[in-house]
Scaffold this active site. Structure first.
Site, PDB file in Angstrom:
ATOM      1  CD  GLU A  96       3.150 -11.085  -3.687  1.00 40.76           C
ATOM      2  OE1 GLU A  96       2.320 -11.688  -3.002  1.00 40.76           O
ATOM      3  OE2 GLU A  96       4.229 -10.672  -3.250  1.00 40.76           O
ATOM      4  CB  CYS A 117      -6.223 -11.801  -3.264  1.00 43.77           C
ATOM      5  SG  CYS A 117      -5.466 -10.638  -2.148  1.00 43.77           S
ATOM      6  CB  CYS A 124       1.878  -0.761   1.512  1.00 41.27           C
ATOM      7  SG  CYS A 124       0.475   0.004   2.381  1.00 41.27           S
ATOM      8  CB  CYS A 128       0.885  -2.417   9.136  1.00 41.11           C
ATOM      9  SG  CYS A 128      -0.507  -1.406   8.601  1.00 41.11           S
ATOM     10  CB  CYS A 131       2.284  -5.625   6.646  1.00 41.85           C
ATOM     11  SG  CYS A 131       1.790  -5.791   4.929  1.00 41.85           S
ATOM     12  CB  CYS A 355      -0.342  -9.053   1.471  1.00 45.40           C
ATOM     13  SG  CYS A 355      -0.175  -7.943   2.865  1.00 45.40           S
TER      14      CYS A 355
HETATM   15  N1  SAH Z   1      -3.797  -2.502   2.874  1.00 42.67           N
HETATM   16  C1  SAH Z   1      -5.072  -3.098   3.021  1.00 42.67           C
HETATM   17  C2  SAH Z   1      -5.290  -4.277   2.122  1.00 42.67           C
HETATM   18  C3  SAH Z   1      -4.150  -5.258   1.938  1.00 42.67           C
HETATM   19  S1  SAH Z   1      -3.565  -6.199   3.311  1.00 42.67           S
HETATM   20  C4  SAH Z   1      -5.312  -3.492   4.428  1.00 42.67           C
HETATM   21  O1  SAH Z   1      -4.383  -3.449   5.221  1.00 42.67           O
HETATM   22  O2  SAH Z   1      -6.446  -3.791   4.747  1.00 42.67           O
HETATM   23  C5  SAH Z   1      -4.618  -7.622   3.407  1.00 42.67           C
HETATM   24  C6  SAH Z   1      -4.704  -8.189   4.834  1.00 42.67           C
HETATM   25  O3  SAH Z   1      -3.572  -9.023   5.148  1.00 42.67           O
HETATM   26  C7  SAH Z   1      -4.738  -7.085   5.889  1.00 42.67           C
HETATM   27  O4  SAH Z   1      -5.747  -7.338   6.807  1.00 42.67           O
HETATM   28  C8  SAH Z   1      -3.375  -7.231   6.493  1.00 42.67           C
HETATM   29  O5  SAH Z   1      -3.325  -6.667   7.760  1.00 42.67           O
HETATM   30  C9  SAH Z   1      -3.137  -8.709   6.455  1.00 42.67           C
HETATM   31  N2  SAH Z   1      -1.744  -9.108   6.675  1.00 42.67           N
HETATM   32  C10 SAH Z   1      -0.624  -8.410   6.438  1.00 42.67           C
HETATM   33  N3  SAH Z   1       0.470  -9.133   6.774  1.00 42.67           N
HETATM   34  C11 SAH Z   1       0.015 -10.312   7.252  1.00 42.67           C
HETATM   35  C12 SAH Z   1       0.648 -11.479   7.773  1.00 42.67           C
HETATM   36  N4  SAH Z   1       1.960 -11.569   7.843  1.00 42.67           N
HETATM   37  N5  SAH Z   1      -0.130 -12.506   8.165  1.00 42.67           N
HETATM   38  C13 SAH Z   1      -1.481 -12.433   8.069  1.00 42.67           C
HETATM   39  N6  SAH Z   1      -2.128 -11.358   7.581  1.00 42.67           N
HETATM   40  C14 SAH Z   1      -1.398 -10.305   7.177  1.00 42.67           C
HETATM   41 FE1  SF4 Z   2      -0.208  -1.642   3.860  1.00 44.13          FE
HETATM   42 FE2  SF4 Z   2       0.256  -4.065   4.811  1.00 44.13          FE
HETATM   43 FE3  SF4 Z   2      -0.715  -2.165   6.417  1.00 44.13          FE
HETATM   44 FE4  SF4 Z   2      -2.289  -3.206   4.476  1.00 44.13          FE
HETATM   45  S1  SF4 Z   2      -1.441  -4.275   6.243  1.00 44.13           S
HETATM   46  S2  SF4 Z   2      -2.021  -1.023   5.011  1.00 44.13           S
HETATM   47  S3  SF4 Z   2      -0.736  -3.570   2.878  1.00 44.13           S
HETATM   48  S4  SF4 Z   2       1.317  -2.138   5.417  1.00 44.13           S
END
Ligand code: SAH
Ligand code: SF4
Length: 372
Positions: A96, A117, A124, A128, A131, A355
């Protein structure tokens, strides 16, 4: 799983590597610049458009390189000003790329500032718990050419929208590396891609217009601090104490706050620029006033900007965002201490902006469609 395409993408070549490949073919050094001009400046979408190259050279190029390694399969536009591009790669993986338009006062949306973006991995591996990108784990890293291709696809999209876009080198203002994947876990490809995007023979995007977001890979943050190009850095903090952070971000076990905070400090001291702390607010998980106070202390210590993001619901996951009142109360703790803070009303909520969500949904649909 690694993917080796039949032909390397042209978008992964630097001026030097392309010059060398052409030299072996007996071509003069200036050819590489000509070809990259066609790609990035004139935005040729086929080899035949490259009319100042001989036919045999064009044939050789077509046999040797993939001009564009990512094809557009879906373009979802939300009611607010977000555009989401779903791109398919050579092995059918989906990634994406999001165009976020920030309207400027008094001008039409076509003149808005645009932040793009981009993704750096398919899936990934960081795990987390909140996510969508990480739900199915890591499928593979993107190559430098696949990372660059996302920006070129955005340029194509903008060129088609307004004739004006074609006259600009990069038809966007900023890049945030905040799409799918952990950018610093694919460090070499990311840095090669960013060097190509930054180069004057590439898209000419200044390093200060590029923000890399990481979940906190400490050794890589320190490595990034030593790079010549001064990119901006954002940290996905999401927990202001180890107890809260390690519940939702497994990376905190290897790199707890006692390691992360000094690494971020080292980065910002080296570059003399404010780092951003991203903090998604999840109801009942990290939104207490005690967390707000701990976050305030970290932000003051690092002289960092804080970006509060109300959590976006993900299908099949139990988390939700706190009430507006709770969000504001959290933000007030930071404001009272004069911490620079924004409480984001995120864009693109109606097109699965969080994301990885659009890909997840499309892959599910695909599975259903392909099951006999
Ligand atoms: N992996 C990297 C970059 C991609 S994630 C990182 O984690 O920083 C981009 C941002 O979106 C991160 O801060 C992530 O924690 C956040 N994110 C992930 N899932 C989300 C959700 N469901 N709602 C809001 N932000 C989210
Ligand atoms: Fe990976 Fe999502 Fe954690 Fe970013 S927030 S490191 S994309 S699992």
């Amino acid at each position: 799983m690694k993917f080796t395409p039949a032909k390397p993408p042209l978008t992964g070549e630097t001026l030097d590597t392309l010059t060398e490949k052409l030299r072996v073919q007996g071509e003069p050094a200036f050819r590489a610049k000509q070809i990259l001009d066609w790609l990035y400046k004139k935005r040729a979408r086929s080899w035949d458009e490259m009319t100042n190259l001989s036919k045999p050279l064009r044939t050789w190029l077509a046999e040797s390189f993939e001009l564009m390694p990512a094809s557009l399969v879906l373009n979802k536009q939300s009611e607010d000003v977000t555009d989401k591009l779903l791109l398919e790669l050579g092995d059918r993986s989906l990634i994406e790329t999001v165009i976020i338009r920030v309207p400027q006062e008094g001008v039409g949306v076509e003149h808005s500032r645009k932040t793009i973006c981009i993704s750096t991995q398919v899936g990934c591996g960081m795990g987390c718990v909140f996510c969508a990108s990480g739900l199915a784990g890591l499928k593979r890293d993107l190559s430098a050419g696949e990372i660059v291709a996302q920006l070129l696809q955005v340029c194509y999209r903008e060129d088609d929208r307004t004739p004006r876009a074609r006259m600009e080198l990069a038809s966007f203002d900023n890049i945030v590396v905040m799409g799918m994947g952990e950018p610093l876990a694919n460090y070499d490809a990311l840095l090669r891609a960013l060097a190509i995007l930054n180069a004057d023979w590439g898209l000419g995007v200044g390093a200060r217009r590029i923000t890399i977001s990481t979940s906190g890979l400490v050794p890589k943050i320190l490595q990034l601090a030593d790079e010549k190009l001064g990119f901006r850095l954002a940290i996905s903090l999401h927990g202001a104490t180890d107890a809260v952070r390690e519940q939702i971000m497994p990376v905190n076990k290897a790199f707890p706050l006692a390691k992360l905070v000094p690494a971020v400090r080292a980065f910002s001291e080296k570059h003399g620029r404010m780092v951003t702390l991203e903090f998604i607010l999840i109801d009942g998980v990290n939104d207490s006033l005690a967390q707000a106070a701990a976050l305030r202390d970290i932000a003051q210590d690092l002289h960092a900007h804080v970006n509060l993001i109300p959590y976006n619901t993900v299908q099949d996951l139990p988390w939700k965002r706190p009430s507006l009142t709770r969000q504001e109360r959290f933000a007030d703790v930071l404001r009272a201490a004069r911490v620079s803070v924004t409480l984001r009303r995120e864009k693109g909520h109606d097109i699965d902006a969080a994301c990885g969500q659009l890909r997840l949904k499309t892959e599910k649909d695909r599975e259903l469609a392909e099951t006999p």
